[in-house]
Design an enzyme around this catalytic site. Structure first.
Site, PDB file in Angstrom:
ATOM      1  N   VAL A 140      21.502  48.534 -49.321  1.00  0.00           N
ATOM      2  CA  VAL A 140      22.677  48.285 -50.149  1.00  0.00           C
ATOM      3  C   VAL A 140      23.419  46.674 -50.033  1.00  0.00           C
ATOM      4  O   VAL A 140      23.383  46.238 -50.855  1.00  0.00           O
ATOM      5  CB  VAL A 140      23.940  49.238 -50.118  1.00  0.00           C
ATOM      6  CG1 VAL A 140      25.046  48.871 -50.891  1.00  0.00           C
ATOM      7  CG2 VAL A 140      23.407  50.672 -50.414  1.00  0.00           C
ATOM      8  N   ARG A 153      28.046  62.853 -47.928  1.00  0.00           N
ATOM      9  CA  ARG A 153      28.668  61.666 -47.525  1.00  0.00           C
ATOM     10  C   ARG A 153      29.278  61.739 -46.308  1.00  0.00           C
ATOM     11  O   ARG A 153      29.676  60.966 -45.178  1.00  0.00           O
ATOM     12  CB  ARG A 153      29.184  60.963 -48.685  1.00  0.00           C
ATOM     13  CG  ARG A 153      28.438  60.612 -49.870  1.00  0.00           C
ATOM     14  CD  ARG A 153      29.470  59.940 -50.844  1.00  0.00           C
ATOM     15  NE  ARG A 153      28.399  59.378 -51.979  1.00  0.00           N
ATOM     16  CZ  ARG A 153      28.137  60.261 -53.016  1.00  0.00           C
ATOM     17  NH1 ARG A 153      28.583  61.709 -53.090  1.00  0.00           N
ATOM     18  NH2 ARG A 153      27.409  59.646 -54.140  1.00  0.00           N
ATOM     19  N   ASN A 195      30.014  56.233 -38.674  1.00  0.00           N
ATOM     20  CA  ASN A 195      30.487  54.992 -39.521  1.00  0.00           C
ATOM     21  C   ASN A 195      31.652  54.492 -39.329  1.00  0.00           C
ATOM     22  O   ASN A 195      32.065  53.249 -39.516  1.00  0.00           O
ATOM     23  CB  ASN A 195      30.263  55.235 -41.007  1.00  0.00           C
ATOM     24  CG  ASN A 195      28.561  55.383 -41.296  1.00  0.00           C
ATOM     25  OD1 ASN A 195      27.820  54.973 -40.621  1.00  0.00           O
ATOM     26  ND2 ASN A 195      28.264  55.651 -42.515  1.00  0.00           N
ATOM     27  N   ASN A 200      30.064  55.027 -46.502  1.00  0.00           N
ATOM     28  CA  ASN A 200      30.451  56.247 -46.373  1.00  0.00           C
ATOM     29  C   ASN A 200      30.971  56.861 -45.209  1.00  0.00           C
ATOM     30  O   ASN A 200      30.442  56.719 -44.138  1.00  0.00           O
ATOM     31  CB  ASN A 200      29.485  57.017 -47.186  1.00  0.00           C
ATOM     32  CG  ASN A 200      29.280  56.961 -48.661  1.00  0.00           C
ATOM     33  OD1 ASN A 200      30.305  57.007 -49.261  1.00  0.00           O
ATOM     34  ND2 ASN A 200      28.204  56.793 -49.134  1.00  0.00           N
ATOM     35  N   ASP A 251      30.231  55.316 -59.512  1.00  0.00           N
ATOM     36  CA  ASP A 251      29.954  56.581 -60.295  1.00  0.00           C
ATOM     37  C   ASP A 251      30.292  56.411 -61.684  1.00  0.00           C
ATOM     38  O   ASP A 251      29.631  57.340 -62.587  1.00  0.00           O
ATOM     39  CB  ASP A 251      31.215  57.672 -59.638  1.00  0.00           C
ATOM     40  CG  ASP A 251      30.764  57.858 -58.040  1.00  0.00           C
ATOM     41  OD1 ASP A 251      29.674  57.912 -57.770  1.00  0.00           O
ATOM     42  OD2 ASP A 251      31.764  58.052 -57.375  1.00  0.00           O
ATOM     43  N   ARG A 282      27.307  55.432 -63.313  1.00  0.00           N
ATOM     44  CA  ARG A 282      26.258  56.703 -63.548  1.00  0.00           C
ATOM     45  C   ARG A 282      26.526  57.440 -64.521  1.00  0.00           C
ATOM     46  O   ARG A 282      25.907  58.127 -65.392  1.00  0.00           O
ATOM     47  CB  ARG A 282      26.374  57.601 -62.195  1.00  0.00           C
ATOM     48  CG  ARG A 282      25.312  56.538 -61.012  1.00  0.00           C
ATOM     49  CD  ARG A 282      25.313  57.479 -59.849  1.00  0.00           C
ATOM     50  NE  ARG A 282      24.455  56.775 -58.883  1.00  0.00           N
ATOM     51  CZ  ARG A 282      24.572  56.875 -57.545  1.00  0.00           C
ATOM     52  NH1 ARG A 282      25.385  57.465 -56.926  1.00  0.00           N
ATOM     53  NH2 ARG A 282      23.702  56.262 -56.651  1.00  0.00           N
ATOM     54  N   HIS A 303      35.215  59.632 -53.786  1.00  0.00           N
ATOM     55  CA  HIS A 303      33.794  59.240 -54.054  1.00  0.00           C
ATOM     56  C   HIS A 303      32.951  60.402 -53.119  1.00  0.00           C
ATOM     57  O   HIS A 303      32.212  60.122 -52.297  1.00  0.00           O
ATOM     58  CB  HIS A 303      33.178  58.050 -53.493  1.00  0.00           C
ATOM     59  CG  HIS A 303      32.082  57.596 -53.520  1.00  0.00           C
ATOM     60  ND1 HIS A 303      31.317  57.661 -54.920  1.00  0.00           N
ATOM     61  CD2 HIS A 303      31.255  57.277 -52.437  1.00  0.00           C
ATOM     62  CE1 HIS A 303      29.955  57.302 -54.466  1.00  0.00           C
ATOM     63  NE2 HIS A 303      29.910  56.858 -53.233  1.00  0.00           N
TER      64      HIS A 303
HETATM   65  P1  NAI Z   1      20.547  51.164 -44.503  1.00  0.00           P
HETATM   66  O1  NAI Z   1      20.569  51.833 -43.184  1.00  0.00           O
HETATM   67  O2  NAI Z   1      19.724  50.386 -45.197  1.00  0.00           O
HETATM   68  O3  NAI Z   1      21.316  49.520 -43.980  1.00  0.00           O
HETATM   69  C1  NAI Z   1      22.590  49.888 -43.092  1.00  0.00           C
HETATM   70  C2  NAI Z   1      22.545  48.587 -42.389  1.00  0.00           C
HETATM   71  O4  NAI Z   1      23.695  48.710 -41.511  1.00  0.00           O
HETATM   72  C3  NAI Z   1      21.328  48.660 -41.343  1.00  0.00           C
HETATM   73  O5  NAI Z   1      20.579  47.448 -41.230  1.00  0.00           O
HETATM   74  C4  NAI Z   1      22.090  48.491 -39.718  1.00  0.00           C
HETATM   75  O6  NAI Z   1      21.179  47.699 -38.768  1.00  0.00           O
HETATM   76  C5  NAI Z   1      23.307  47.954 -40.057  1.00  0.00           C
HETATM   77  N1  NAI Z   1      24.381  48.387 -39.248  1.00  0.00           N
HETATM   78  C6  NAI Z   1      24.494  49.310 -38.330  1.00  0.00           C
HETATM   79  N2  NAI Z   1      25.303  48.906 -37.651  1.00  0.00           N
HETATM   80  C7  NAI Z   1      25.921  47.831 -37.794  1.00  0.00           C
HETATM   81  C8  NAI Z   1      27.297  47.038 -37.334  1.00  0.00           C
HETATM   82  N3  NAI Z   1      27.825  47.550 -36.219  1.00  0.00           N
HETATM   83  N4  NAI Z   1      27.155  45.759 -37.607  1.00  0.00           N
HETATM   84  C9  NAI Z   1      26.427  45.165 -38.523  1.00  0.00           C
HETATM   85  N5  NAI Z   1      25.383  45.878 -39.072  1.00  0.00           N
HETATM   86  C10 NAI Z   1      25.087  47.220 -38.705  1.00  0.00           C
HETATM   87  O7  NAI Z   1      21.992  51.925 -45.352  1.00  0.00           O
HETATM   88  P2  NAI Z   1      22.138  51.462 -46.829  1.00  0.00           P
HETATM   89  O8  NAI Z   1      21.345  52.261 -47.743  1.00  0.00           O
HETATM   90  O9  NAI Z   1      22.358  50.083 -47.071  1.00  0.00           O
HETATM   91  O10 NAI Z   1      23.656  52.131 -46.833  1.00  0.00           O
HETATM   92  C11 NAI Z   1      24.833  51.671 -46.202  1.00  0.00           C
HETATM   93  C12 NAI Z   1      26.109  52.377 -46.308  1.00  0.00           C
HETATM   94  O11 NAI Z   1      26.375  52.530 -47.536  1.00  0.00           O
HETATM   95  C13 NAI Z   1      25.867  53.983 -45.981  1.00  0.00           C
HETATM   96  O12 NAI Z   1      26.997  54.236 -45.155  1.00  0.00           O
HETATM   97  C14 NAI Z   1      25.733  54.512 -47.236  1.00  0.00           C
HETATM   98  O13 NAI Z   1      26.239  55.956 -47.239  1.00  0.00           O
HETATM   99  C15 NAI Z   1      26.915  53.820 -48.035  1.00  0.00           C
HETATM  100  N6  NAI Z   1      26.618  53.979 -49.443  1.00  0.00           N
HETATM  101  C16 NAI Z   1      27.648  53.762 -50.202  1.00  0.00           C
HETATM  102  C17 NAI Z   1      27.684  53.771 -51.527  1.00  0.00           C
HETATM  103  C18 NAI Z   1      29.180  53.935 -52.344  1.00  0.00           C
HETATM  104  O14 NAI Z   1      29.034  53.894 -53.528  1.00  0.00           O
HETATM  105  N7  NAI Z   1      30.400  53.589 -51.759  1.00  0.00           N
HETATM  106  C19 NAI Z   1      26.578  53.748 -52.389  1.00  0.00           C
HETATM  107  C20 NAI Z   1      25.511  53.957 -51.542  1.00  0.00           C
HETATM  108  C21 NAI Z   1      25.477  53.762 -50.118  1.00  0.00           C
END
Ligand code: NAI
Length: 308
Positions: free
Chosen positions: A11, A88, A95, A120, A148, A151, A175
């Site tokens: 993301v 989530r 998180n 999340n 959302d 979508r 969400h």
């Molecule tokens: P991902 O696993 O691809 O990326 C997360 C990144 O965060 C990783 O590269 C990781 O190394 C990094 N990370 C972890 N701890 C860290 C820290 N302390 N400092 C800096 N970087 C750190 O995950 P993705 O798919 O990108 O999702 C990220 C978050 O966004 C998840 O919690 C997911 O559930 C949420 N999300 C929220 C949405 C929304 O509509 N609010 C939609 C899609 C995802």
């Protein structure tokens, strides 16, 4: 303007990519805790400039917050995403610690920053960011309702064979698969009510498919989605940086609006260079109010976990 994106995963990288491709900010810092990860992704993105024709600069850093100094906006995507079958809400423990630390570091280097929370469970992370940072409420915005709602428009567009851009439709509330409220009775296609064009069953199908929209993608892809989330976050950043005053559903701190207080919940807001500028009031039916109350109860329960 300078924008920081924390988390160079699916993301975060997509958000940064959208920001630079569209020259939304002159300078983007992409930060990740994983060594070399953000540097690599930023270089890869920079190498598209000659092909796509943009001027924005992007730099990747490994956990070096001094590089983020002077940022106007930050998008927090760091954390773990959900896997098939996970909600989530199950991400909360891991998180919460990540989001709290990241917010502290960002504010230390950019005291005037506006923070967009993506990680999340987003409503709870938004609440946590606000409470732990002490920033004015208008500078903490949760991204979820914008996704959302996109979508929701997609599902309506599929049924009507209509362009998503001609649709006006929003999702409010939490969400989460069971907490979001796609407001089908308020949805319009140009100025025609969608509810006048579709049967009750068709409307119910749209609402149901919207609510499981994220989970459907998670089971297809094997992890959560990134294209639409990244596009939604970038659109909100654009409204801040360009002071556009666009309307988004976003999770913001409520102090009595929509009948709720001491909670971050998705409601329609105007987003400009102040962050979220104001909440747009809506008249909801008794059924919709009831759904919003239930949604708020579920989000509150989740927030409670933070203090347990
Ligand atoms: P991902 O696993 O691809 O990326 C997360 C990144 O965060 C990783 O590269 C990781 O190394 C990094 N990370 C972890 N701890 C860290 C820290 N302390 N400092 C800096 N970087 C750190 O995950 P993705 O798919 O990108 O999702 C990220 C978050 O966004 C998840 O919690 C997911 O559930 C949420 N999300 C929220 C949405 C929304 O509509 N609010 C939609 C899609 C995802």
């Amino acid at each position: 303007m300078k924008v920081t994106v924390v988390g160079a995963g699916a993301v975060g990288a997509t958000t940064a990519d959208n920001i630079i491709r569209r020259n939304i900010a002159e300078e983007v810092i992409l930060l990740d805790i994983k060594k070399g990860f953000a540097e690599g992704k930023a270089q890869d993105m920079s190498q598209t400039a000659a092909l796509l024709g943009f001027e924005s600069k992007i730099t990747g850093v490994t956990n070096d917050y001094s590089a983020t100094a002077g940022s106007s906006v930050a998008v927090i995507t760091s954390g773990i995403p959900r896997k098939p079958g996970m909600t989530r809400e199950e991400l909360i423990g891991t998180n919460a610690n990540i989001v709290k630390t990241v917010v502290e570091n960002l504010v230390k280097h950019s005291p005037d920053i506006i923070i967009l929370i993506v990680s999340n469970p987003m409503d709870t992370m938004t609440y946590l960011a606000l409470k732990s940072s002490g920033l004015p409420k208008n500078r903490i915005i949760g991204m979820g309702g914008a996704l959302d709602s996109a979508r929701f428009k997609y599902q309506i567009g599929q049924k009507l064979n209509a362009a998503a851009t001609d649709l006006n439709a929003i999702v409010i509330g939490g969400h989460g698969d069971t907490t979001m409220i796609p407001l089908i009775q308020h949805a319009t296609w140009n100025s025609v009510r969608v509810s006048e064009l579709l049967s009750d069953d068709e409307q119910a199908d749209i609402v149901q498919k919207t609510m499981v929209g994220g989970a459907t993608l998670t089971s297809l892809i094997g992890t959560s989605a990134w294209y639409a989330p990244g596009a939604a976050a970038a659109a909100m950043v654009e409204s801040i940086v360009r002071n556009q005053g666009k309307l988004f559903t976003a999770s913001v701190y409520l102090e009595g609006e929509f009948g709720h207080e001491d909670i971050a919940l998705g409601v329609p807001v105007i987003i400009n260079n102040k962050g979220w500028d104001r909440i747009v009031p809506m008249s909801l039916s008794e059924d919709e109010k009831e759904l919003l109350n239930k949604s708020a109860d579920a989000v509150r329960k989740m927030n409670q976990v933070l203090s347990d």
